[in-house]
Each structure stands twice: as C-alpha cells, then as structure tokens.
Scaffold this motif. Structure first.
Motif, PDB file in Angstrom:
ATOM      1  N   SER A  91       0.836  -1.204   0.000  1.00  0.00           N
ATOM      2  CA  SER A  91       0.000   0.000   0.000  1.00  0.00           C
ATOM      3  C   SER A  91       0.874   1.259   0.000  1.00  0.00           C
ATOM      4  O   SER A  91       0.391   2.357  -0.157  1.00  0.00           O
ATOM      5  N   GLY A  93       3.964   3.300  -1.736  1.00  0.00           N
ATOM      6  CA  GLY A  93       4.831   3.415  -2.914  1.00  0.00           C
ATOM      7  C   GLY A  93       6.286   3.553  -2.522  1.00  0.00           C
ATOM      8  O   GLY A  93       7.188   3.195  -3.272  1.00  0.00           O
ATOM      9  N   LYS A 101       1.002   2.172 -10.072  1.00  0.00           N
ATOM     10  CA  LYS A 101      -0.108   2.239  -9.126  1.00  0.00           C
ATOM     11  C   LYS A 101      -1.331   1.630  -9.787  1.00  0.00           C
ATOM     12  O   LYS A 101      -1.716   2.003 -10.896  1.00  0.00           O
ATOM     13  N   PHE A 106       0.146  -0.487  -4.793  1.00  0.00           N
ATOM     14  CA  PHE A 106       1.326  -0.309  -5.632  1.00  0.00           C
ATOM     15  C   PHE A 106       1.915  -1.672  -5.965  1.00  0.00           C
ATOM     16  O   PHE A 106       2.031  -2.519  -5.084  1.00  0.00           O
TER      17      PHE A 106
END
Lengths: 261, 294
Positions: A91, A93, A101, A106
């Motif tokens: 979750s 990045g 995304k 991610f």
C-alpha cells in the motif's frame, strides 16, 4: 518427434563418460549442487553453470540445441517463481524503487528484490544443470548400482525402477497414438488439433495401463515375486576424478569466502 | 505405358542418432499396380513407407506424387494423407480408440466429414471388409486378425489411391492372411495401387506386378516376378530364399524335363497344371528302377 525422456536416456547410454565410475559422477554432481545451494552467491552459481554446461556439451557430447531445449523445461517454472520474488504488492509506494499504481495499491520492484530474483534464478538453474550432468552421462542401472551399495532400501529402488520403466511405456504409448493419428491426418487445423489431442488423452490411460499390464505379465512369467534383483557391475575408480571434484569445490568455497571478506 | 503414381528419387534418410536408414532409394511405382518390397529385418522397408505417407521428411532426395514434388505444408499434407494410406505392421500401434467405430472414423473427421457422412462411410467399409459384427466390440477384445482388419478399415475408409501395408501377414494365421489379402485384391481391382512389404517370397512372387529387394537402405534389385528371383547372389545378400514354385520350375528345366521354354508358373496350381500337361512335359516311358538312398 522422439520424446525428450527417451533422448535423455539415449544420451546416457551413448555418453563418452558412460564408463566413468557412477559414484564419482554422483559425488561430483551432488556435492557441487549442495555447494551451489548453500552459497548464496551469483558468481558461484554462474561458475558452476558454466563448468557443468561445458562438461555436458563438450565432454558428454550432448548437442547444444538439445541441451538448450532441456533447459527450457525447468526454465518455465523458474521464471514464474522469480516473477513472484521480483514483484510485490504494497500500500506504500515508498517501499519500491520502481512501481506502478493500480487502484489503491502499488505493484513494484526494489533493487533488493531484483537481486534476490537474479540469485534465485541462477542458483536454481545451476542446481538443475548439476543434475542434468548426472542424468545425461549415467544410465539408470548405474545409478541404481550405487544406491544399492549405499544401502538404500530395496523397496525404494524397486519403486524407482518400476516407475522408470512405466514412464517409458507411457511415453511410447503416447508416441504410438500420435503417429497413428498423424498418419491419418490428425492434428491439422484448430478443431483437428483439439479432437486429436482429446482422443489421445482419453485413450492414453487405457493403452498405457494395458502396456504396463503386459509388461507385468512378462515379469510374472519369469518368476517375479515382488522384488527386483540387479546385477552389480564393476566400475573402474579413478582417484583423479575425486581429486578434481574436491579441488573444484575447494576453489568455489575459497572464491565465496574471499568475496565475503 | 501406365503413368507413375509415385516416384522416389535418390532418397536418403538417417535417424537423429546418425544411423543411416535409407541410402539413395530410387523407385517408380505405376498407377494401379501391385508392389511388393522384400528384404531382411532392418533393411529400411518401414522407414521407406513412413516417407511415402510424409510421416518422415527425407534428409536428401525427392518423392513425387503424380509428378508433383512432396511438400510438407498443410494443404499438401491434407491431400496426401487422403491419397496415401498406411497400415502399420502392428495393429496395436494403429488402433488407439476403445471403440472400433470411433477408430475407423478418425481419419474421416480429420478430412472434414460430417458425423452422418462418416457413419455411412464406416458402414460401407464394414460391409466391404466384412467386419460389421466387430463394430460393437471394444478394440482390446479383438484378436490380432480382427485388429488387423480394423486397422485396414481405418485407412480404407479414407479412400486412398495408394494403400501401403507394412507386413500384412505378420502374426496372422493362414486363414486370416487369406481374408486380408483378398481384401487387398478387391481394392486393387477397384483401382487402388497396393504396396506391401513382406517376408513371404512365395506370396510376393505369385501376387506382385513389381518386386523390390531392399537391403541396408538400398534397393538391390527391382523388376517383375520372373526377373528378380533369377539372381541368386542378390537373394543370398538379402537373405531371401527363391520362391519354391520358381525354384522347382528352374530345376525341371535344368533337368531337361520340360520340352518347351515357357514363362515360369506363378502359383502351385499353375505349376501342377503344367506338370500334367503333355504339351509341356517331355514324354518318357516309365521304367521301374531300383532306387538307392545314398
């Protein structure tokens, strides 16, 4: 057209390395494989991959194209496994160096996961090639001889031999059906391929069971009572081979340790 | 002259392990003829047959069907497999379905027949080969003779112009052998070109229009029935015995028992007829002599 399994066996029987003591070959192949698995180094895996491939192609005389084809079999599984190591879902990045995304999550790759995947790949491939070097140069009966001398229980050896024989019966049955179909214009066009393949699959079990039953009757008729006995063959030992294995493995350990310092 | 339906030109083939199976085969096969291949085990007969059905691709050389070179793409293969049918030596290698009907119709579906058309065709062939009563039996309950007929039916149903039979007599009792060969003769009379391989020289001698003698991937001799068996040296090389009818006839001529030189008889029946024909045999007054075993 000839199936891969049979060609492996063919190479093993025709191999110039056939008369090398199978114990030495097993020692060479397994000890190197264990080292590769134990040492998490791409360099070591690469060296072993190179050395084993050279032995297989040059010393054992396996045709290069065929060797690559054999490698393609585990390669498919390996690539799938490595993809799973390479990519992960998070979750955040910030976990990744490169990511895309998708909705709220991610999917990405980090430098660590990349090297992990490469390492897994080379290590597994090197280990597979070690085993290939053994099976492409050693007929099954030689391996069984050694297993017997090592005191492996008879039940395991018997199962091994029976399964091995039945693989051949199975492959031969499939091959016979395939040729019979092609001679009557099977496998042509999309529908033809599906129909021929479905007939092959649905009849292969019956046919190979029958072949296996016939083979079993052949054994019973010659007094088979559930336990196979094997002729113990005499092999020539060469100290040089053992020494070469030990030297190669010591070298690998040295390279590994010096790389870590 | 009848046109050549098949032409094999300088055909070479070696298996992947390097063993040379065929080394420069040349053959001309006339349309609607009966051809027999003779030769010891391992001479290359089966390998040659696999080439004629395009199951194997030659390493060098050419095969032509009615003057057209064999090609190995889809369209050509489809028309070829319909025209050149092959019955394998071992019917167990050919029959793979559990049901007789399904196995016979396999090739028809591949050629694009509908189920009704195929069904009708299978019935027709069943009647022609007299195997309708086998239709409801599972294939593994059949005897070798019955299996052989079913294997033949699976190929005949595709209406080939050339029918290849690899050792049709292998494993058959004389009765079943006769039934099978009668079926092949029927197909021949309907216009089919029939090619067989066999170890039965007597049969080849009495049946075939053209005989080829193969040994170690080469054709040692080819010709009509009375030509090929004259050369004893070649027969010995291919480990064949001359047909007994032919050999007896030659002995009769050598011993001066025949007054007119005629074409050799082809069958036991013909030979016996000639022996009782006063125009052919020399007249001798029978004398009673004391015969001594040496």
């Amino acid at each position: 057209m000839s199936p891969n399994v049979i060609r492996i066996d063919h190479y093993a029987y025709m191999s110039p390395l056939r008369n090398v003591h199978p114990g030495e070959k097993i020692f060479f192949s397994l000890s190197t494989m264990l080292l590769v698995l134990a040492m998490d180094s791409i360099l070591i895996s690469g060296i072993v991959l190179g050395v084993m491939s050279l032995i297989i192609v040059w010393r054992a005389g396996v045709k290069c194209g065929y060797f690559l084809k054999l490698l393609a079999i585990p390669l498919g599984f390996l690539l799938l496994g490595c993809l799973a190591v390479l990519f992960s879902v998070s979750s955040e990045g910030a976990d990744y160096d490169y990511f895309i995304k998708v909705g709220a999550v991610f999917i990405g790759v980090s430098v660590d996961s990349f090297w992990n995947a490469v390492q897994l790949f080379t290590r597994s491939l090197a280990a597979v090639v070690c085993l290939y070097m053994l099976i492409l140069t050693t007929p099954i009966n030689h391996i069984i001889c050694i297993l017997q001398r090592l005191g492996v229980p008879a039940i395991i050896i018997n199962l091994m031999v029976l399964i091995y024989n039945n693989i051949f019966l199975f492959v031969r049955s499939a091959d016979e059906i395939y040729i019979a179909q092609v001679s009557r214009y099977g496998y042509h066009g999309w529908v033809g391929q599906i129909r021929s393949l479905s007939l092959l699959c649905s009849n292969l079990l019956v046919k190979s069971l029958k072949a296996s039953n016939d083979a079993f009757n052949g054994m019973i008729s010659r007094g088979f009572d559930g336990e196979l006995k094997f002729v113990d063959e005499v092999f020539e030992t060469k100290a040089g081979n053992i020494a070469a294995t030990v030297i190669l493995n010591c070298l690998l350990i040295t390279i590994y340790l010096s790389g870590r310092v | 002259m009848t046109p050549n339906i098949l032409e094999v030109q300088n055909l070479h083939f070696h298996y992947p392990d390097g063993s040379k199976a065929l080394q420069g085969i040349n053959m001309l096969i006339n349309e609607n003829s009966k051809v027999a291949l003779l030769g010891p085990n391992g001479a290359g007969k089966s390998t040659l047959f696999l080439h004629l059905n395009a199951l194997l691709k030659p390493c060098a050389g050419k095969i032509r069907y009615k003057g057209a070179d064999f090609e190995y793409h889809k369209a050509f293969l489809k028309s070829l497999k319909k025209r050149v049918g092959i019955v394998f030596q071992n019917p167990d290698h050919q029959i793979f379905s559990a049901s007789v009907k399904q196995d016979i119709s396999f090739g028809l579906f591949n050629l694009g027949y509908s189920a009704t058309e195929a069904g009708a065709r299978v019935e027709e062939v069943g009647e022609k080969l007299n195997i309708c009563e086998l239709f409801d039996k599972p294939t593994h309950f059949l005897s070798v003779g019955q299996k052989k007929m079913v294997a033949l039916a699976g190929v005949v149903v595709m209406q080939p112009e050339i029918l290849i039979c690899d050792e049709p007599n292998a494993g058959l009792d004389p009765g079943n052998y006769k039934i099978l060969m009668n079926s092949l003769d029927t197909l021949y009379r309907e216009g089919c070109t029939v090619i067989i391989s066999t170890h039965d020289v007597d049969f080849a001698y009495s049946w075939a229009d053209t005989i080829f003698i193969l040994d170690q991937g080469r054709i040692l001799k080819q010709g009509t029935f009375d030509q090929v068996f004259k050369d004893r040296r070649i027969l010995e090389q291919a480990k064949l015995k001359p047909p007994w009818v032919f050999e007896t006839w030659e002995k009769m001529i050598d011993n001066g028992m025949v007054s007119n030189i005629l074409p050799a008889p082809r069958s036991q029946e013909q030979l016996y007829n000639m022996m009782s024909d006063r125009r052919i045999m020399k007249r001798t007054t029978p004398k009673i002599i004391e015969y001594q075993n040496v």
